[in-house]
Scaffold this motif. Structure first.
Motif, PDB file in Angstrom:
ATOM      1  N   MET A   1       9.147 -26.691  -7.670  1.00 61.15           N
ATOM      2  CA  MET A   1       8.977 -25.256  -7.634  1.00 61.15           C
ATOM      3  C   MET A   1      10.029 -24.676  -6.683  1.00 61.15           C
ATOM      4  O   MET A   1      10.256 -25.194  -5.600  1.00 61.15           O
ATOM      5  CB  MET A   1       7.568 -24.929  -7.153  1.00 61.15           C
ATOM      6  N   VAL A   2      10.626 -23.576  -7.070  1.00 63.91           N
ATOM      7  CA  VAL A   2      11.651 -22.924  -6.263  1.00 63.91           C
ATOM      8  C   VAL A   2      11.181 -21.513  -5.943  1.00 63.91           C
ATOM      9  O   VAL A   2      10.691 -20.797  -6.802  1.00 63.91           O
ATOM     10  CB  VAL A   2      12.990 -22.857  -7.030  1.00 63.91           C
ATOM     11  N   GLU A   3      11.314 -21.125  -4.677  1.00 60.74           N
ATOM     12  CA  GLU A   3      10.950 -19.770  -4.265  1.00 60.74           C
ATOM     13  C   GLU A   3      12.158 -19.096  -3.646  1.00 60.74           C
ATOM     14  O   GLU A   3      12.925 -19.727  -2.932  1.00 60.74           O
ATOM     15  CB  GLU A   3       9.818 -19.800  -3.245  1.00 60.74           C
ATOM     16  N   ASN A   4      12.318 -17.833  -3.944  1.00 58.10           N
ATOM     17  CA  ASN A   4      13.387 -17.040  -3.367  1.00 58.10           C
ATOM     18  C   ASN A   4      12.770 -15.971  -2.477  1.00 58.10           C
ATOM     19  O   ASN A   4      11.754 -15.385  -2.828  1.00 58.10           O
ATOM     20  CB  ASN A   4      14.213 -16.348  -4.454  1.00 58.10           C
ATOM     21  N   ALA A   5      13.369 -15.729  -1.355  1.00 59.39           N
ATOM     22  CA  ALA A   5      12.914 -14.655  -0.466  1.00 59.39           C
ATOM     23  C   ALA A   5      14.090 -13.749  -0.164  1.00 59.39           C
ATOM     24  O   ALA A   5      15.174 -14.206   0.167  1.00 59.39           O
ATOM     25  CB  ALA A   5      12.359 -15.237   0.822  1.00 59.39           C
ATOM     26  N   VAL A   6      13.866 -12.466  -0.298  1.00 60.10           N
ATOM     27  CA  VAL A   6      14.896 -11.488   0.001  1.00 60.10           C
ATOM     28  C   VAL A   6      14.372 -10.616   1.129  1.00 60.10           C
ATOM     29  O   VAL A   6      13.290 -10.044   1.029  1.00 60.10           O
ATOM     30  CB  VAL A   6      15.227 -10.626  -1.236  1.00 60.10           C
ATOM     31  N   ARG A   7      15.127 -10.535   2.182  1.00 59.37           N
ATOM     32  CA  ARG A   7      14.712  -9.723   3.324  1.00 59.37           C
ATOM     33  C   ARG A   7      15.692  -8.579   3.503  1.00 59.37           C
ATOM     34  O   ARG A   7      16.856  -8.794   3.789  1.00 59.37           O
ATOM     35  CB  ARG A   7      14.654 -10.568   4.586  1.00 59.37           C
TER      36      ARG A   7
END
Length: 47
Positions: A1-7
């Motif tokens: 599973m891959v998660e992306n976070a944009v801040r």
């Protein structure tokens, strides 16, 4: 599973209204909380 976070910062339109929006939500929450916590008339819980 891959998660992306944009801040990033909030959009300017949200940033300028965030305090008023939060205060309005808080007021609505308090009103609804008071309304649901009231004991209905005629209930055996009333003293």
């Amino acid at each position: 599973m891959v998660e992306n976070a944009v801040r990033t910062g909030a959009p300017k339109s949200l940033d300028t209204m965030s305090r008023a929006w939060a205060e309005q939500l808080n007021g609505l929450w308090l009103a609804q909380s008071a309304k649901t916590s009231e004991t209905p008339e005629g209930s055996p819980e009333q003293s």
